[in-house]
Scaffold this active site. Structure first.
Site, PDB file in Angstrom:
ATOM      1  N   GLU A 146       1.536 -11.774  -9.441  1.00  0.00           N
ATOM      2  CA  GLU A 146       0.777 -11.395  -8.240  1.00  0.00           C
ATOM      3  C   GLU A 146      -0.716 -11.554  -8.489  1.00  0.00           C
ATOM      4  OE1 GLU A 146       1.568  -7.488  -6.632  1.00  0.00           O
ATOM      5  OE2 GLU A 146       0.615  -8.026  -4.730  1.00  0.00           O
ATOM      6  N   GLU A 152      -8.214  -4.632  -9.811  1.00  0.00           N
ATOM      7  CA  GLU A 152      -6.866  -4.355 -10.304  1.00  0.00           C
ATOM      8  C   GLU A 152      -6.424  -5.269 -11.449  1.00  0.00           C
ATOM      9  OE1 GLU A 152      -4.091  -3.594  -7.097  1.00  0.00           O
ATOM     10  OE2 GLU A 152      -5.671  -2.778  -5.843  1.00  0.00           O
ATOM     11  N   ASP A 179      -0.671 -12.158  -1.960  1.00  0.00           N
ATOM     12  CA  ASP A 179      -0.643 -10.926  -1.168  1.00  0.00           C
ATOM     13  C   ASP A 179      -1.831 -10.973  -0.201  1.00  0.00           C
ATOM     14  OD1 ASP A 179      -1.496  -8.248  -0.430  1.00  0.00           O
ATOM     15  OD2 ASP A 179      -0.150  -7.445  -1.958  1.00  0.00           O
ATOM     16  N   TYR A 181      -3.381  -8.744   1.467  1.00  0.00           N
ATOM     17  CA  TYR A 181      -4.393  -7.698   1.239  1.00  0.00           C
ATOM     18  C   TYR A 181      -5.396  -8.150   0.170  1.00  0.00           C
ATOM     19  CZ  TYR A 181      -6.235  -3.467  -1.033  1.00  0.00           C
ATOM     20  OH  TYR A 181      -7.047  -2.544  -1.637  1.00  0.00           O
ATOM     21  N   HIS A 182      -4.894  -8.680  -0.930  1.00  0.00           N
ATOM     22  CA  HIS A 182      -5.776  -9.121  -2.013  1.00  0.00           C
ATOM     23  C   HIS A 182      -6.512 -10.401  -1.630  1.00  0.00           C
ATOM     24  CE1 HIS A 182      -4.230  -6.066  -4.699  1.00  0.00           C
ATOM     25  NE2 HIS A 182      -2.999  -6.415  -4.369  1.00  0.00           N
ATOM     26  N   HIS A 205       3.449 -11.032  -0.362  1.00  0.00           N
ATOM     27  CA  HIS A 205       3.311  -9.684   0.204  1.00  0.00           C
ATOM     28  C   HIS A 205       2.480  -9.774   1.469  1.00  0.00           C
ATOM     29  CE1 HIS A 205       4.063  -6.902  -3.521  1.00  0.00           C
ATOM     30  NE2 HIS A 205       5.178  -7.181  -2.862  1.00  0.00           N
ATOM     31  N   ARG A 211      -4.056  -1.469   4.356  1.00  0.00           N
ATOM     32  CA  ARG A 211      -2.680  -1.246   3.909  1.00  0.00           C
ATOM     33  C   ARG A 211      -1.881  -0.371   4.873  1.00  0.00           C
ATOM     34  NH1 ARG A 211      -2.763  -1.989  -2.677  1.00  0.00           N
ATOM     35  NH2 ARG A 211      -1.515  -3.766  -2.126  1.00  0.00           N
ATOM     36  N   GLU A 240       4.200  -4.677   2.649  1.00  0.00           N
ATOM     37  CA  GLU A 240       3.751  -3.662   1.697  1.00  0.00           C
ATOM     38  C   GLU A 240       2.741  -2.760   2.402  1.00  0.00           C
ATOM     39  OE1 GLU A 240       2.892  -3.969  -2.954  1.00  0.00           O
ATOM     40  OE2 GLU A 240       1.453  -5.073  -1.751  1.00  0.00           O
TER      41      GLU A 240
HETATM   42 MN    MN Z   1       1.100  -6.590  -3.328  1.00  0.00          MN
END
Ligand code: MN
Length: 289
Positions: A146, A152, A179, A181-182, A205, A211, A240
């Site tokens: 991921e 992170e 993902d 979000y990222h 994701h 989120r 997610e």
């Molecule tokens: Mn994720």
């Protein structure tokens, strides 16, 4: 395409009771797949997981983030070895549960680093993932790394960095997990990076910028779903979302889940399922003409 949902939408505990709550919730919201956070794979009974998922007619995938104590990119050999042992067990759990995919931050700790990865740590993580890729291949499990934001991990924050890291790993059973979000934090857009990563994207994701409910934040899902269609992405695609309505101390604290973004798991999940299916169907209508 398998449309899935992360277990933390429904429960923060993954004992028998929690697994039943998550599986029945995923099934009630019409999902095909349940992603189980395997933060401690040694605590899971694969037979139990397999039975609960099959009772609910769900496929299974698993995700985890390593910790500073199990950091595969550590210069400390004992720490990296603990990470490799943990991932070896995680691969077994996925395989014995009947799953075929292990994803997440499985190449470094899921943490805010205060310095860049060392060249040696980068190479050590890649070498370990080459070995783990082979272990996973023999177990019928695919590994996907991921790509997450700078707070992170310090190894892969963009799809392009992910592709370079895959070259270093050099194993056909290790791919990328993107993902939204990222991507929304780190990428230049939601479109080109997906085209560039192409067939190396093997897990996705779908999460909003805060989120919470899909479509209520700043993520450009229209571009993302068009790009996924252009690379003929066929899943898994997993919703997610995190709120402190449902809390796992381990994961929620690491991810900084401090706010209540929703109250009802069931409403959130069925909304997300409709949102993703609507986007996929709408994009297909322009592809066909
Ligand atoms: Mn994720």
């Amino acid at each position: 395409m398998q449309i899935g949902v992360h277990g933390l939408v429904f429960t923060g505990t993954f004992d028998e009771k929690g697994l039943n709550v998550a599986a029945s919730g995923a099934s009630a919201a019409s999902f095909d797949l349940l992603e189980i956070p395997l933060m401690d794979p040694f605590a899971f009974d694969p037979n139990l997981v397999g039975r609960i998922l099959s009772d609910n007619e769900l496929s299974m995938s698993a995700s985890l983030g390593l910790t500073p104590e199990t950091d595969l990119s550590s210069d400390d050999k004992a720490v990296a070895k603990r990470g490799e042992d943990l991932l070896t067990r995680a691969i077994e759990v996925v395989s014995e549960s009947g799953g075929s995919s292990l994803c997440g931050v499985i190449y470094s700790a899921l943490t805010k680093y205060s310095q860049p990865v060392t060249p040696q740590g980068y190479r050590n993580s890649a070498a370990a993932l080459n070995r783990l890729g082979e272990t996973a291949r023999q177990a019928g499990v695919e590994l996907t790394l991921e790509v997450v934001n700078r707070y992170e991990t310090n190894i892969i924050n963009t799809a392009r960095q992910g592709l370079s890291f895959l070259n270093e790993i050099a194993h056909e059973n290790v791919h990328l997990h993107l993902d939204s979000y990222h991507m929304n934090i780190e990428e230049s857009s939601m479109f080109e990076p997906i085209l560039e990563a192409g067939s190396r994207v093997r897990y996705v994701h779908i999460g909003e910028s805060h989120r919470g409910y899909l479509g209520t934040g700043t993520v450009d899902f229209d571009s993302m779903f068009r790009a996924l269609a252009l690379i003929n992405y066929d899943g898994p695609m997993v919703f997610e979302s995190f709120s402190n309505t449902v809390v796992s101390d381990e994961l929620s604290n690491t991810l900084g889940v401090w706010r209540n973004l929703w109250q009802s798991s069931a409403d959130l999940a069925s909304h997300a399922n409709r949102f993703m299916n609507d986007k996929i169907r709408a994009v297909k209508s322009i592809e066909d003409h």
